[in-house]
Design a protein around this motif. Structure first.
Motif, PDB file in Angstrom:
ATOM      1  N   UNK A  29      27.415 -48.166 -31.952  1.00  0.00           N
ATOM      2  CA  UNK A  29      28.369 -48.924 -32.750  1.00  0.00           C
ATOM      3  C   UNK A  29      27.732 -50.259 -33.132  1.00  0.00           C
ATOM      4  N   UNK A  30      28.299 -50.925 -34.112  1.00  0.00           N
ATOM      5  CA  UNK A  30      27.801 -52.223 -34.547  1.00  0.00           C
ATOM      6  C   UNK A  30      27.800 -53.206 -33.376  1.00  0.00           C
ATOM      7  N   UNK A  31      28.872 -53.202 -32.595  1.00  0.00           N
ATOM      8  CA  UNK A  31      28.967 -54.104 -31.449  1.00  0.00           C
ATOM      9  C   UNK A  31      27.855 -53.832 -30.435  1.00  0.00           C
ATOM     10  N   UNK A  32      27.576 -52.575 -30.157  1.00  0.00           N
ATOM     11  CA  UNK A  32      26.499 -52.233 -29.215  1.00  0.00           C
ATOM     12  C   UNK A  32      25.142 -52.673 -29.769  1.00  0.00           C
ATOM     13  N   UNK A  33      24.962 -52.541 -31.077  1.00  0.00           N
ATOM     14  CA  UNK A  33      23.706 -52.991 -31.686  1.00  0.00           C
ATOM     15  C   UNK A  33      23.554 -54.497 -31.554  1.00  0.00           C
ATOM     16  N   UNK A  34      24.627 -55.236 -31.854  1.00  0.00           N
ATOM     17  CA  UNK A  34      24.587 -56.700 -31.783  1.00  0.00           C
ATOM     18  C   UNK A  34      24.314 -57.170 -30.360  1.00  0.00           C
ATOM     19  N   UNK A  35      24.956 -56.523 -29.384  1.00  0.00           N
ATOM     20  CA  UNK A  35      24.807 -56.936 -27.989  1.00  0.00           C
ATOM     21  C   UNK A  35      23.567 -56.338 -27.317  1.00  0.00           C
ATOM     22  N   UNK A  36      22.848 -55.486 -28.044  1.00  0.00           N
ATOM     23  CA  UNK A  36      21.644 -54.867 -27.490  1.00  0.00           C
ATOM     24  C   UNK A  36      21.929 -53.843 -26.408  1.00  0.00           C
ATOM     25  N   UNK A  37      23.112 -53.249 -26.453  1.00  0.00           N
ATOM     26  CA  UNK A  37      23.490 -52.247 -25.456  1.00  0.00           C
ATOM     27  C   UNK A  37      22.985 -50.867 -25.856  1.00  0.00           C
ATOM     28  N   UNK A  38      22.745 -50.036 -24.845  1.00  0.00           N
ATOM     29  CA  UNK A  38      22.330 -48.659 -25.113  1.00  0.00           C
ATOM     30  C   UNK A  38      23.492 -47.880 -25.704  1.00  0.00           C
ATOM     31  N   UNK A  39      23.163 -46.802 -26.374  1.00  0.00           N
ATOM     32  CA  UNK A  39      24.199 -45.928 -26.924  1.00  0.00           C
ATOM     33  C   UNK A  39      24.972 -45.292 -25.774  1.00  0.00           C
ATOM     34  N   UNK A  40      26.242 -45.039 -25.998  1.00  0.00           N
ATOM     35  CA  UNK A  40      27.105 -44.459 -24.967  1.00  0.00           C
ATOM     36  C   UNK A  40      26.793 -42.971 -24.792  1.00  0.00           C
ATOM     37  N   UNK A  41      26.571 -42.520 -23.551  1.00  0.00           N
ATOM     38  CA  UNK A  41      26.260 -41.101 -23.324  1.00  0.00           C
ATOM     39  C   UNK A  41      27.481 -40.207 -23.544  1.00  0.00           C
ATOM     40  N   UNK A  42      27.232 -38.963 -23.918  1.00  0.00           N
ATOM     41  CA  UNK A  42      28.301 -37.984 -24.108  1.00  0.00           C
ATOM     42  C   UNK A  42      28.592 -37.309 -22.768  1.00  0.00           C
ATOM     43  N   UNK A  43      29.138 -38.098 -21.865  1.00  0.00           N
ATOM     44  CA  UNK A  43      29.533 -37.635 -20.538  1.00  0.00           C
ATOM     45  C   UNK A  43      30.907 -38.213 -20.271  1.00  0.00           C
ATOM     46  N   UNK A  44      31.859 -37.340 -19.987  1.00  0.00           N
ATOM     47  CA  UNK A  44      33.247 -37.752 -19.871  1.00  0.00           C
ATOM     48  C   UNK A  44      33.842 -37.226 -18.575  1.00  0.00           C
ATOM     49  N   UNK A  45      34.606 -38.056 -17.889  1.00  0.00           N
ATOM     50  CA  UNK A  45      35.318 -37.640 -16.682  1.00  0.00           C
ATOM     51  C   UNK A  45      36.813 -37.725 -16.951  1.00  0.00           C
ATOM     52  N   UNK A  46      37.534 -36.691 -16.538  1.00  0.00           N
ATOM     53  CA  UNK A  46      38.978 -36.620 -16.760  1.00  0.00           C
ATOM     54  C   UNK A  46      39.662 -36.060 -15.527  1.00  0.00           C
TER      55      UNK A  46
END
Length: 183
Positions: A29-46
């Protein structure tokens, strides 16, 4: 009627892998790019729901002569994209099937730990939809069943949010942990 808080609960983890076996990530996301964060993994817990049928399956295991097949090495999982948000406890399978029944992986189900150790009250289930097994957007539900046909009984049902997109070149691993808890 019981007044204590003993219950059975579950946690389901969905992991999407690419053709090389790496967990896929969402586009940054734009916010992750600006903050230099890694992309969010496609791993979900429910959390999941033990269905009414699942309650009956579990009670049946505790009698002298069980009638129903338990969710053993012949158990299966199935995924769908028709979650409606209603009657979760009443579900007997997924609402809109988008996969074949996927048999549990070899060695499952199994206990998380040996008797007397933390985790000895948790049963683990795993199924892997290999590359080519799925090609669907919006997967938002899964069921854990004691068989692989329309007569299979549903032990547990899970809603998936956000919905998962799986392409032909992806694999989907579902890990289900069901805990028998007392308090």
């Amino acid at each position: 009627m019981f007044t204590d808080k003993k219950r059975i609960k579950g946690l389901v983890t969905f992991s999407v892998f690419d053709k090389d076996g790496n967990i896929k990530t969402f586009k940054k996301s734009l916010l992750r790019k600006i903050l230099g964060l890694r992309a969010r993994p496609m791993k979900f817990c429910h959390h999941n729901t033990i269905t009414k049928t699942g309650d009956a399956l579990l009670a049946d295991l505790m009698v002298l002569n069980p009638v129903f097949n338990k969710v053993d090495e012949n158990g299966c999982m199935i995924v769908g994209n028709g979650w409606t948000g209603t009657s979760v406890k009443e579900n007997t399978t997924v609402n809109n099937v988008v996969s074949d029944y996927k048999k549990l992986c070899e060695g499952f189900p199994k206990k998380e730990a040996d008797y007397g150790s933390d985790g000895d009250n948790i049963v683990l289930y795993r199924a892997i939809f290999d590359c080519g097994d799925l090609n669907c957007d919006g997967i938002n539900e899964a069921a854990l069943l004691n068989g692989n046909d329309e007569n299979a009984m549903c032990l547990a049902y899970a809603q998936i949010t956000p919905a998962i997109n799986v392409t032909e070149s992806d694999s989907l691993q579902i890990d289900w942990a069901i805990s028998i808890c007392g308090s």
